[in-house]
Design an enzyme around this catalytic site. Structure first.
Site, PDB file in Angstrom:
ATOM      1  N   SER A  11      27.531 -74.464  37.579  1.00  0.00           N
ATOM      2  CA  SER A  11      27.302 -75.044  38.911  1.00  0.00           C
ATOM      3  C   SER A  11      28.538 -75.653  39.541  1.00  0.00           C
ATOM      4  CB  SER A  11      26.194 -76.109  38.834  1.00  0.00           C
ATOM      5  OG  SER A  11      24.983 -75.508  38.430  1.00  0.00           O
ATOM      6  N   THR A  12      29.452 -76.169  38.735  1.00  0.00           N
ATOM      7  CA  THR A  12      30.598 -76.884  39.305  1.00  0.00           C
ATOM      8  C   THR A  12      31.901 -76.406  38.693  1.00  0.00           C
ATOM      9  OG1 THR A  12      30.513 -78.648  37.639  1.00  0.00           O
ATOM     10  CG2 THR A  12      29.182 -78.944  39.630  1.00  0.00           C
TER      11      THR A  12
END
Length: 534
Positions: A11-12
């Site tokens: 996600s990041t």
């Protein structure tokens, strides 16, 4: 032999430095090795799965469209790596099938040719979406509660900096030199002398380095006066709470700036801070052929430069700056009071303001009545809501509108209450103003360019016209206007007549506002010399 592209997603950006991407790739490669599948390319993504507008995914789709039938499978570890949006996922699966590619989660394998497996696919796709939605709701609820308790959430606005306590709770505190510059910005906008754009340029020269959009957003941010805005939610309207952080400016200054930006205050705006010394009247002179204001510039002649005031439009209006400046100086001399009358002017103003002081209580009573009326409107709307005679959305609108009105009225009421207990030495202010007016032409002549424009702005709020070699104005500063009206009346008064009745216009609550503006204007007239160069 089948050919597969591998898709790895976290996600990041921070997670790409961890073990997850390498772990996912190892699982996918092992899966391909056991089933004799050739790996063509590996795509590593560090983006949310709430939608397919992802950098690496866009690259995948471009390659698959250009190189049709070269890839049989698109492999990922779990379906939540593929998508966390059910409707988007189904559409993307159809797109991939049309390109001859089968998407497959190696840890949650499904044969999508079997109809019953679509139910399992729905579970695999829906569960992560529900988890995302629940996490989002919990986060929003936590942020909202923190705001209600006065904590600022998010990146600190210019002039503040984000910090954290030892227990992890975050807060904002003043950050120099931006805090000092932003305080200067609010004070300058509140003065109403210069345009917000010219103030922004000066602030950037001081080191603020801010763009126009962010600058205007910051001027609207109540954080600077110590307030936190809690947004509207369901049946709860938006409102302000007292923040835990240190305010940069006062509430009265913040709302004064809001009035100026909304056009509710009659102020001198639109003036540039930087002005050439030969063009002190630039943007103060009205064009007599179109609605524009005259700007100014220099044009080169054979041997020297000549400076002109001119219109930006095609109307062709153009005057030599020297002629206009000299005509303005001549006009200033007509406003110098006659010798022997300053004492009479001061006495007249002091008496007029003393008669008007009772209007402060009248405005206080009127404000209390208006606050009560606004509260009654909200109470009446609440009764109608309980009786199902009013829609909740209409009730929220009524409550929000009246809450804003009540906040402004209460702020004004506090100011009036302060004025009740504040003694203004109107005689001293009038003496300062008259003393300045008695030397008006001399003060103007020796002033810096900034002081000249400041004086013109406060003395002639409705700008100046130039025609036939002379400058004229329709409206003067309220304090100066009263003095000059008295001057004319005293000239016309015959011997033996009774003294003139001295009073300011009295119309209820308007009277105290007029009186307060009048006092402010006297202060400006008497103290503009503070910005003269030493």
């Amino acid at each position: 032999m089948q050919v597969a592209d591998l898709y790895v997603r976290v996600s990041t950006d921070e997670q790409t430095k961890g073990y997850s991407p390498r772990s996912q790739e190892a699982v996918l490669r092992q899966y391909c090795q056991l089933r004799n599948i050739t790996v063509r390319q590996v795509f590593v993504e560090d983006y949310t799965a709430k939608h397919f507008n992802r950098p690496e995914w866009r690259k995948i789709m471009i390659i698959l469209r250009k190189q049709r039938n070269r890839t049989d499978l698109l492999l990922f570890t779990k379906w939540d790596r593929f998508s966390r949006n059910t409707s988007d996922a189904y559409q993307m699966i159809d797109v991939l099938k049309k390109l001859g590619v089968e998407p497959q989660a190696v840890e949650q394998p499904l044969d999508l040719t079997v109809p019953e497996n679509k139910m399992m696919l729905a579970i695999y796709l829906t569960a992560p979406e529900i988890e995302n939605d629940r996490r989002g709701l919990n986060t929003k609820a936590g942020i909202r509660q923190a705001k209600k308790e006065g904590r600022y959430m998010g990146k600190a606005p210019r002039g503040y900096i984000n910090k954290a306590y030892e227990d992890g709770r975050r807060y904002i505190t003043l950050h120099e030199p931006d805090a000092t510059i932003m305080r200067w910005v609010f004070n300058e906008v509140g003065e109403g002398l210069y345009s917000s754009e010219s103030i922004m340029k000066q602030a950037n020269k001081k080191g603020l380095n801010i763009d126009k959009n962010t600058f205007l957003i910051n001027l609207r941010n109540p954080v600077y006066c110590g307030k936190i805005r809690v947004a509207a939610h369901n049946d709860e309207p938006a409102y302000l709470v007292q923040g835990l952080h240190e305010p940069l400016i006062s509430e009265s200054l913040f709302y004064k700036v809001q009035d100026i930006m909304d056009g509710r205050s009659k102020i001198l705006k639109g003036l540039a801070i930087a002005t050439p010394k030969d063009l002190p009247l630039r943007n103060f002179i009205k064009c007599n052929r179109c609605p524009r204001m005259l700007t100014g510039s220099a044009s080169k002649g054979k041997t020297t430069y000549r400076v002109y005031y001119h219109c930006r439009s095609s109307c062709g209006v153009r005057y030599r700056a020297e002629d206009v400046n000299n005509a303005f100086m001549d006009e200033l001399t007509t406003f110098i009071p006659r010798p022997g009358y300053p004492e009479l002017f001061v006495a007249s103003i002091a008496e007029a303001y003393g008669n008007q002081h009772r209007a402060i209580k009248e405005e206080s009573d009127e404000l209390i009545l208006q606050i009560s009326t606004a509260n009654k409107k909200v109470d009446a709307a609440r009764e109608l809501l309980i009786l199902n005679e009013l829609e909740p959305s209409e009730y929220r609108k009524i409550k929000e509108e009246n809450s804003s009105i009540i906040a402004r009225l209460e702020m004004r009421l506090n100011e009036v209450n302060v004025q009740k207990s504040t003694h203004v030495n109107i005689k001293k202010l009038a003496e300062m103003a008259v003393r300045a007016l008695c030397e008006l032409d001399k003060l103007y002549d020796i002033s810096s360019i900034e002081a000249k424009r400041y004086l013109v702005g406060i003395l002639f709020p409705d700008k100046i016209t130039y025609a036939e070699g002379a400058c004229r104005t329709l409206k003067l500063n309220r304090g100066a206007e009263l003095i000059y009206l008295e001057n004319k009346a005293l000239r016309a008064q015959k011997k033996g007549q009774k003294p003139l009745k001295k009073s300011l216009p009295h119309t209820g609550s308007v009277a105290v506002r007029n009186s307060n503006h009048f006092v402010d204007e006297l202060i400006e007239l008497g103290s503009f010399s503070k910005i003269l160069k030493a």
